[in-house]
Design a protein around this motif. Sequence first.
Motif, PDB file in Angstrom:
ATOM      1  N   UNK A 146      15.181  63.074 -78.328  1.00 29.46           N
ATOM      2  CA  UNK A 146      15.644  62.494 -77.070  1.00 29.46           C
ATOM      3  C   UNK A 146      14.487  61.961 -76.230  1.00 29.46           C
ATOM      4  N   UNK A 147      13.289  62.488 -76.471  1.00 32.20           N
ATOM      5  CA  UNK A 147      12.110  61.978 -75.762  1.00 32.20           C
ATOM      6  C   UNK A 147      11.863  60.520 -76.149  1.00 32.20           C
ATOM      7  N   UNK A 148      11.999  60.235 -77.440  1.00 29.72           N
ATOM      8  CA  UNK A 148      11.811  58.857 -77.901  1.00 29.72           C
ATOM      9  C   UNK A 148      12.933  57.954 -77.384  1.00 29.72           C
ATOM     10  N   UNK A 149      14.140  58.510 -77.319  1.00 28.05           N
ATOM     11  CA  UNK A 149      15.245  57.731 -76.755  1.00 28.05           C
ATOM     12  C   UNK A 149      14.979  57.417 -75.288  1.00 28.05           C
ATOM     13  N   UNK A 150      14.445  58.399 -74.561  1.00 31.64           N
ATOM     14  CA  UNK A 150      14.123  58.187 -73.151  1.00 31.64           C
ATOM     15  C   UNK A 150      13.066  57.098 -72.989  1.00 31.64           C
ATOM     16  N   UNK A 151      12.067  57.105 -73.858  1.00 30.92           N
ATOM     17  CA  UNK A 151      11.034  56.064 -73.818  1.00 30.92           C
ATOM     18  C   UNK A 151      11.655  54.698 -74.102  1.00 30.92           C
ATOM     19  N   UNK A 152      12.529  54.649 -75.100  1.00 36.72           N
ATOM     20  CA  UNK A 152      13.179  53.384 -75.449  1.00 36.72           C
ATOM     21  C   UNK A 152      14.009  52.852 -74.286  1.00 36.72           C
ATOM     22  N   UNK A 153      14.724  53.736 -73.604  1.00 37.06           N
ATOM     23  CA  UNK A 153      15.540  53.318 -72.458  1.00 37.06           C
ATOM     24  C   UNK A 153      14.653  52.738 -71.356  1.00 37.06           C
ATOM     25  N   UNK A 154      13.494  53.342 -71.151  1.00 37.44           N
ATOM     26  CA  UNK A 154      12.574  52.818 -70.151  1.00 37.44           C
ATOM     27  C   UNK A 154      12.137  51.393 -70.456  1.00 37.44           C
ATOM     28  N   UNK A 155      11.821  51.125 -71.715  1.00 36.07           N
ATOM     29  CA  UNK A 155      11.394  49.776 -72.095  1.00 36.07           C
ATOM     30  C   UNK A 155      12.563  48.790 -72.085  1.00 36.07           C
ATOM     31  N   UNK A 156      13.760  49.275 -72.408  1.00 33.65           N
ATOM     32  CA  UNK A 156      14.937  48.408 -72.314  1.00 33.65           C
ATOM     33  C   UNK A 156      15.195  48.017 -70.859  1.00 33.65           C
ATOM     34  N   UNK A 157      15.031  48.978 -69.953  1.00 30.76           N
ATOM     35  CA  UNK A 157      15.182  48.671 -68.535  1.00 30.76           C
ATOM     36  C   UNK A 157      14.139  47.670 -68.062  1.00 30.76           C
ATOM     37  N   UNK A 158      12.925  47.832 -68.558  1.00 30.45           N
ATOM     38  CA  UNK A 158      11.840  46.907 -68.206  1.00 30.45           C
ATOM     39  C   UNK A 158      12.140  45.493 -68.686  1.00 30.45           C
ATOM     40  N   UNK A 159      12.780  45.380 -69.831  1.00 33.14           N
ATOM     41  CA  UNK A 159      13.043  44.073 -70.421  1.00 33.14           C
ATOM     42  C   UNK A 159      14.282  43.398 -69.848  1.00 33.14           C
ATOM     43  N   UNK A 160      15.322  44.176 -69.565  1.00 37.02           N
ATOM     44  CA  UNK A 160      16.609  43.576 -69.207  1.00 37.02           C
ATOM     45  C   UNK A 160      16.957  43.656 -67.720  1.00 37.02           C
ATOM     46  N   UNK A 161      16.439  44.652 -67.011  1.00 36.18           N
ATOM     47  CA  UNK A 161      16.759  44.773 -65.580  1.00 36.18           C
ATOM     48  C   UNK A 161      15.656  44.064 -64.801  1.00 36.18           C
ATOM     49  N   UNK A 162      15.873  42.782 -64.545  1.00 36.52           N
ATOM     50  CA  UNK A 162      14.837  41.935 -63.961  1.00 36.52           C
ATOM     51  C   UNK A 162      15.381  41.093 -62.818  1.00 36.52           C
ATOM     52  N   UNK A 163      14.435  40.539 -62.048  1.00 36.94           N
ATOM     53  CA  UNK A 163      14.784  39.591 -61.005  1.00 36.94           C
ATOM     54  C   UNK A 163      13.658  38.576 -60.863  1.00 36.94           C
ATOM     55  N   UNK A 164      13.934  37.529 -60.090  1.00 36.81           N
ATOM     56  CA  UNK A 164      12.925  36.499 -59.848  1.00 36.81           C
ATOM     57  C   UNK A 164      12.141  36.845 -58.589  1.00 36.81           C
ATOM     58  N   UNK A 165      10.820  36.889 -58.717  1.00 35.23           N
ATOM     59  CA  UNK A 165       9.960  37.167 -57.577  1.00 35.23           C
ATOM     60  C   UNK A 165       8.758  36.236 -57.625  1.00 35.23           C
ATOM     61  N   UNK A 166       8.618  35.458 -56.577  1.00 40.76           N
ATOM     62  CA  UNK A 166       7.518  34.498 -56.472  1.00 40.76           C
ATOM     63  C   UNK A 166       7.459  33.579 -57.688  1.00 40.76           C
ATOM     64  N   UNK A 167       8.647  33.159 -58.123  1.00 39.39           N
ATOM     65  CA  UNK A 167       8.730  32.221 -59.230  1.00 39.39           C
ATOM     66  C   UNK A 167       8.554  32.829 -60.607  1.00 39.39           C
ATOM     67  N   UNK A 168       8.479  34.149 -60.676  1.00 36.77           N
ATOM     68  CA  UNK A 168       8.303  34.823 -61.965  1.00 36.77           C
ATOM     69  C   UNK A 168       9.455  35.779 -62.205  1.00 36.77           C
ATOM     70  N   UNK A 169       9.805  35.923 -63.476  1.00 36.07           N
ATOM     71  CA  UNK A 169      10.849  36.862 -63.883  1.00 36.07           C
ATOM     72  C   UNK A 169      10.179  38.199 -64.188  1.00 36.07           C
ATOM     73  N   UNK A 170      10.391  39.201 -63.329  1.00 38.67           N
ATOM     74  CA  UNK A 170       9.702  40.484 -63.475  1.00 38.67           C
ATOM     75  C   UNK A 170      10.714  41.620 -63.440  1.00 38.67           C
ATOM     76  N   UNK A 171      10.305  42.770 -63.984  1.00 38.22           N
ATOM     77  CA  UNK A 171      11.209  43.919 -63.993  1.00 38.22           C
ATOM     78  C   UNK A 171      11.295  44.532 -62.597  1.00 38.22           C
TER      79      UNK A 171
END
Length: 218
Positions: free
Chosen positions: A107-132
């Motif tokens: 589950x530790x590895x799953x937790x790490x994977x979820x963190x990176x998935x959030x970094x990749x998919x939960x994003x917004x535009x800030x100062x013209x850049x798409x960032x997490x």
Amino acid sequence: MALLAWQGILRLNQNRRQQTALLETNLRPQHYVQALVQLSVFAYWGWYWRPVYDHSTLLLAQVVFAYIFDMLLTWSRRERYVLGFGPFPIIFSTNLFLWFRDDWFYLQFLMIAVGFLGKEFVRWNREGRRVHIFNPSAFSLGLFSLVLLTTGTTTITWGEEIATTLTLAPSIYLFLFLAGLVVMYVFSITLVAASAAAVLFGLSAIYTTTTGVPYFID
């Protein structure tokens, strides 16, 4: 096995589309400075609580997993992966708060994977850049902690031991404060840290006033 299968499918798709996985290097100070500061906390804490040092192999395994997962995820969505120290502070900060016990460590590895998935998919535009939006480790820690608390399964983690053994290291709060000053000085995040501290103090005061007992007991 899942990562190998993912890599195989990715390779087939790249060959079919005649694409090449590109790798660039960008060593950003905010990543390696954070990692060094966090590593100093592990080193100091582990001197007084041996399981921290015993955990080092699993910590390294998580770093390796994080790099592989992040590369595959990035190449699945675009051609270029920027290699740096980014995964280190994510893994270190996650492990400063939560480890799963051996029987549940997958589950530790799953937790790490979820963190990176959030970094990749939960994003917004800030100062013209798409960032997490969220800090990847905070994102996954928040989700997993909520599930653990809701289901009453915190005993499958070392969470309680982590919370109670930090104070085995003498003057640990002073050490954490000084370590935090390094990061705040280098990256000018004093206002963010001060705001977080003020909110935490306010919530603690409200909790104490409402319940009659302190929120934090140390």
